[in-house]
Structure formats: C-alpha cells, structure tokens
Design an enzyme around this catalytic site. Structure first.
Site, PDB file in Angstrom:
ATOM      1  N   LYS A 282       0.876  -1.093  -0.127  1.00 57.56           N
ATOM      2  CA  LYS A 282       0.032  -0.044   0.095  1.00 57.56           C
ATOM      3  C   LYS A 282       0.881   1.189   0.160  1.00 57.56           C
ATOM      4  O   LYS A 282       2.041   1.388   0.434  1.00 57.56           O
ATOM      5  CB  LYS A 282      -0.905   0.000   1.188  1.00 57.56           C
ATOM      6  CG  LYS A 282      -0.325  -0.121   2.603  1.00 57.56           C
ATOM      7  CD  LYS A 282       0.326   1.125   3.100  1.00 57.56           C
ATOM      8  CE  LYS A 282       1.185   1.095   4.394  1.00 57.56           C
ATOM      9  NZ  LYS A 282       1.535   2.024   5.011  1.00 57.56           N
TER      10      LYS A 282
ATOM     11  N   ASP B 134      -2.352  -1.963   9.876  1.00 57.91           N
ATOM     12  CA  ASP B 134      -2.634  -1.957   8.616  1.00 57.91           C
ATOM     13  C   ASP B 134      -3.255  -3.425   7.882  1.00 57.91           C
ATOM     14  O   ASP B 134      -3.562  -3.276   6.756  1.00 57.91           O
ATOM     15  CB  ASP B 134      -1.304  -1.834   7.847  1.00 57.91           C
ATOM     16  CG  ASP B 134      -0.686  -0.306   7.896  1.00 57.91           C
ATOM     17  OD1 ASP B 134      -1.521   0.632   8.153  1.00 57.91           O
ATOM     18  OD2 ASP B 134       0.459  -0.311   7.891  1.00 57.91           O
TER      19      ASP B 134
END
Length: 309
Positions: free
Chosen positions: A17, A145
């Site tokens: 990401k 995350d």
C-alpha cells in the site's frame, strides 16, 4: 470467506500500500498515535502458499533484501495463523511459504500483507469459513494496516488506521516507487515526529486533536485526477523520515527534476512513491530514476486486497 483448498495447498496474493495522505495526531498515554490516512493498494504483491502441516511454520524468500525477517511467532503471517487457529478452535497446522516483493520495513505494509494473506489462506485451507469482516477484526489485533490489506482498493483509515471506510476512486493512478536496501523502524520514525514537533512547536503549532483526511484528497480520488491528487499528497511522517535519512531528500529531488507530478515518503519510509500523469509518463520516470542509479518500479492502483489465486 472460505474457498476450497486445492490438494491441501492454497495460494493467496496480497498487495502493498501507499499512504497518499497521512495526518498524525498527538502521542497518547499508551505511546500510540491516532491517525487519519488515505490508503491505496498497489500492484506490488506478497505471495503466500499455505500447505497442510502438523504445526504452524514458515519459510521466507523474496525479490527484495530480507534483512532479519523472522520465521517464528514474531513473523506477522505466523502470528495471524496462530490467532486464526485459536479463534476458531482448530488444531490443524499449516506451513506458510512466503515470497516477498514488497520492501521489508519499507513503509508499504509488507508484513501486514503477509498477515492478511495468511488469514485468507488458512481460512481456506482449514475451512473455518470466517467472513472478511471477521478476518479484519482478527487482523486488527496483529497490526493497524492488516484490515486494509484484506480490503484493498482505496480506503480511509482512522483511529490507529484500522477503522476503515472504503473511498470512491475512479480510474487508475500510476506510481513509480524508489526502493531502499535499508529499512526504517516505524516506532523510531514516530518518535522522531514527536521530537520534531517539540522542537518546532512555535512554528508548526500543536498536533491535531482529531486527525482528518483533507477533502481535496477525496475529491481527487473521486475524479481520478492525478494532478489534483499530486497537489494534495501529504505525510506527517515525511519530515522525521527525512531527518533520519537525508538520502531520501536527494531521491525526492531527483524525482521532481525528472518531472514526477509529486513525490511522497510512503508511510514511515523509506520507500518513496512518485505520482505520474499516466502509464507512459510513469515509464519515462522509471527510466530516468533508474539512470540516476535508483531502484525504481512502476506500479498502479487501486488493486484488490488479499485474494486466493
């Protein structure tokens, strides 16, 4: 979320990401910070194969320097498998074969992607049948995350980053990543942020009480407009990362001279993400950065989260 395992082996792919926006609140009593972030999953993946075994074990290989990636309970994928087994009451084991392409300690959530992949793979291998939401709740216990690594796409994260709401994003965004052989410690970067704020309190003021994502970021994502997004990129961890690693500032300057729309340190660094206008511009930028002696990769987003392949 269970999918039938093929011959006792499941292959899952999970993306890295980029934090296209990250505002960090003040340090809390427990030492953590609330954040408001816009995540985008990009086409740089971790691959994980889960096979039937008596115990939960792991082996790690990769296209990136592995450093001291552990293979015991400190490994986030192993931790995820152990947590899933405990939560569902299964006594089955799994051998996790992890092939890493996301930089280790690079600010792109590679370890979180491994954990998400392990949750999806072991759920399929063991037939535990948990929903994505249930897996995300388990994932949040491993790292902030991990839920986004399961969701993928583009999303807004609040709290510690694990309270997610999908963000509408149209079109494709092309990025060129500049990788670093040496990773950075997230706690060290956050500690430097606190010190940076204390040193410059008169100039920058106090940290936000309640972090929020700039509406310009959301508008740019909805419009699918790279130029608009470039003007709104922000990462509160960038200044402390540059303080700790001055070489990153030179890489940012190189990308700007090579006509990137904008560059930003991804997460806690040291990976730098340069936004390009389109696919062709990204290829030109990658060539320019590589010619300058930097390790550059062209990726795009948004892409889906952890999925059985």
């Amino acid at each position: 979320m269970s999918t039938a395992a093929s011959a006792g082996r499941v292959h899952v792919r999970a993306p890295g990401k980029i934090n296209v926006f990250l505002e960090v609140g003040d340090v809390q009593e427990d030492g953590y910070h609330d954040v408001a972030t816009a995540y985008q999953a990009v086409s740089l993946y971790e691959d994980l194969w889960a096979s039937d075994a008596e115990e939960i074990t792991a082996h790690v290989s990769g296209d990136v320097p592995l450093g001291d990636v552990p293979v015991d309970e400190r490994n986030l994928a192993v931790r995820a498998a152990l947590l899933l087994a405990a939560a569902t009451g299964t006594d089955r084991g799994a051998h996790l074969e992890i092939r890493k392409s996301v930089p280790v300690a690079g600010g792109m959530g590679g370890g979180s992607a491994d954990a998400a992949a392990a949750l999806v793979a072991c759920d399929a291998l063991w037939g535990t049948g948990l929903s994505t939401a249930e897996l995300a709740r388990l994932g949040a216990r491993i790292g902030a995350d991990v839920p986004f690594s399961l969701l993928g796409g583009t999303a807004i994260g609040t709290g510690r980053g694990d309270e997610l709401s999908p963000a509408l994003a149209h079109g494709r965004f092309d990025w060129v990543l500049v990788l670093s052989e040496e990773g950075m410690s997230t706690p060290v970067v956050y500690g430097e942020l606190d010190a940076h704020r204390a040193r410059h309190l008169v100039d920058i003021g106090p940290a936000p009480r309640q972090p929020r994502v700039d509406p310009d970021v959301l508008h740019a994502l909805r419009q699918g407009d790279p130029g608009m997004l470039a003007a709104a990129l922000r990462n509160d961890l960038q200044a402390p990362a540059l303080k700790l690693r001055p070489d990153l500032a030179r890489a940012l300057e190189t990308g700007e001279r090579a006509e990137a729309l904008a560059g930003i340190v991804s997460g806690s660094g040291p990976t730098i993400a340069f936004l390009a206008a389109d696919d062709a511009s990204a290829l030109d930028l990658q060539i320019s950065l590589s010619a300058a002696g930097l390790t550059a990769l062209h990726v795009h987003g948004p892409v889906p989260g952890a999925r059985v392949v």
